[in-house]
Design a protein around this motif. Structure first.
Motif, mmCIF file in Angstrom:
data_model
loop_
_atom_site.group_PDB
_atom_site.id
_atom_site.type_symbol
_atom_site.label_atom_id
_atom_site.label_comp_id
_atom_site.label_asym_id
_atom_site.label_seq_id
_atom_site.Cartn_x
_atom_site.Cartn_y
_atom_site.Cartn_z
ATOM 1 N N PHE A 75 -3.815 -4.227 9.041
ATOM 2 C CA PHE A 75 -3.067 -3.815 8.109
ATOM 3 C C PHE A 75 -1.716 -3.757 8.390
ATOM 4 O O PHE A 75 -0.704 -4.113 7.700
ATOM 5 C CB PHE A 75 -3.696 -2.519 7.317
ATOM 6 N N LYS A 79 2.231 -5.990 2.710
ATOM 7 C CA LYS A 79 1.381 -5.558 2.118
ATOM 8 C C LYS A 79 1.354 -6.016 0.411
ATOM 9 O O LYS A 79 0.656 -5.746 -0.451
ATOM 10 C CB LYS A 79 1.496 -3.934 2.025
ATOM 11 N N SER A 80 2.441 -6.864 -0.123
ATOM 12 C CA SER A 80 2.810 -6.906 -1.270
ATOM 13 C C SER A 80 1.938 -8.309 -1.575
ATOM 14 O O SER A 80 1.832 -8.646 -2.997
ATOM 15 C CB SER A 80 4.074 -7.421 -1.665
ATOM 16 N N LEU A 93 -3.751 -9.232 2.287
ATOM 17 C CA LEU A 93 -4.650 -8.066 2.396
ATOM 18 C C LEU A 93 -6.242 -8.363 2.373
ATOM 19 O O LEU A 93 -6.911 -7.913 3.014
ATOM 20 C CB LEU A 93 -4.442 -7.007 1.116
#
Length: 198
Positions: A105, A110-111, A116
């Protein structure tokens, strides 16, 4: 249980099965009076042997005072020890899974939902790989398969499935390795085609 002194101990404490039942309920153990009666007479054994330990705790006596048969006592202790080891292993595995998730992670943007998804896919594949490995260890590399009136030996299909899962993990590993290099300032080759990893 071959022999136990449950009824004798309850009588000495002037306690009924109903009172013992209430004490056990406080420890989240659900039993009824008839079950306790069957346990005390040795006509039935609790499926979960840990109940005997909890009974000894609520009655404030040593387990050996209730279970007088040494073989029965050793069986109970062995099962409790085995369950404890399994629980510890399960906790360790969850910790490793969580650490793997956090490591992967930390590498992604993360966007981006697609990145993800790769983390979740990798963790899912890793868990499947481990489970297949356990099954292979348990069942063996060669298994007996019914074929008409006969049993024939065949390679455990979990092996080829594990190879397939491993190939998918290796492919994703390459993508995460590029992410690691990128995050460390080692930019991947310009014009690198990342589509094969998506």
């Amino acid at each position: 249980m071959a022999t136990n002194r449950l009824k004798e101990i309850l009588d000495s404490k002037k306690m009924s099965f109903s009172e013992l039942k209430k004490l056990l309920e406080e420890k989240d153990v659900k039993v009824n009076n008839s079950q306790l009666s069957l346990y005390s007479s040795g006509k039935r054994n609790p499926k979960n042997k840990k109940i005997w330990v909890i009974i000894s705790e609520v009655l404030n006596v040593e387990l050996q005072e209730i279970i007088t048969d040494i073989n029965a006592y050793l069986t109970i202790m062995a099962e409790i020890s085995e369950n404890s080891s399994e629980k510890k292993e399960e906790i360790e595995n969850k910790k490793i899974d969580e650490e793997l998730f956090q490591e992967l992670f930390s590498l992604i943007d993360k966007s981006k939902a697609s990145e993800l998804e790769k983390v979740h896919r990798y963790c899912g594949l890793a868990a499947t790989f481990e489970k297949l490995g356990e099954d292979i260890t348990k069942e063996g590399a060669v298994i007996d398969v019914p074929s008409g009136d006969y049993m024939v030996k065949k390679t455990n299909p979990a092996i080829s499935e594990q190879v397939r899962v491993n190939a998918a993990l290796i492919k994703l590993d390459e993508w995460f390795e590029l992410k690691r290099q990128s995050n460390n300032g080692d930019n991947p080759k310009s014009g690198e085609d990342w589509s094969e990893f998506t």
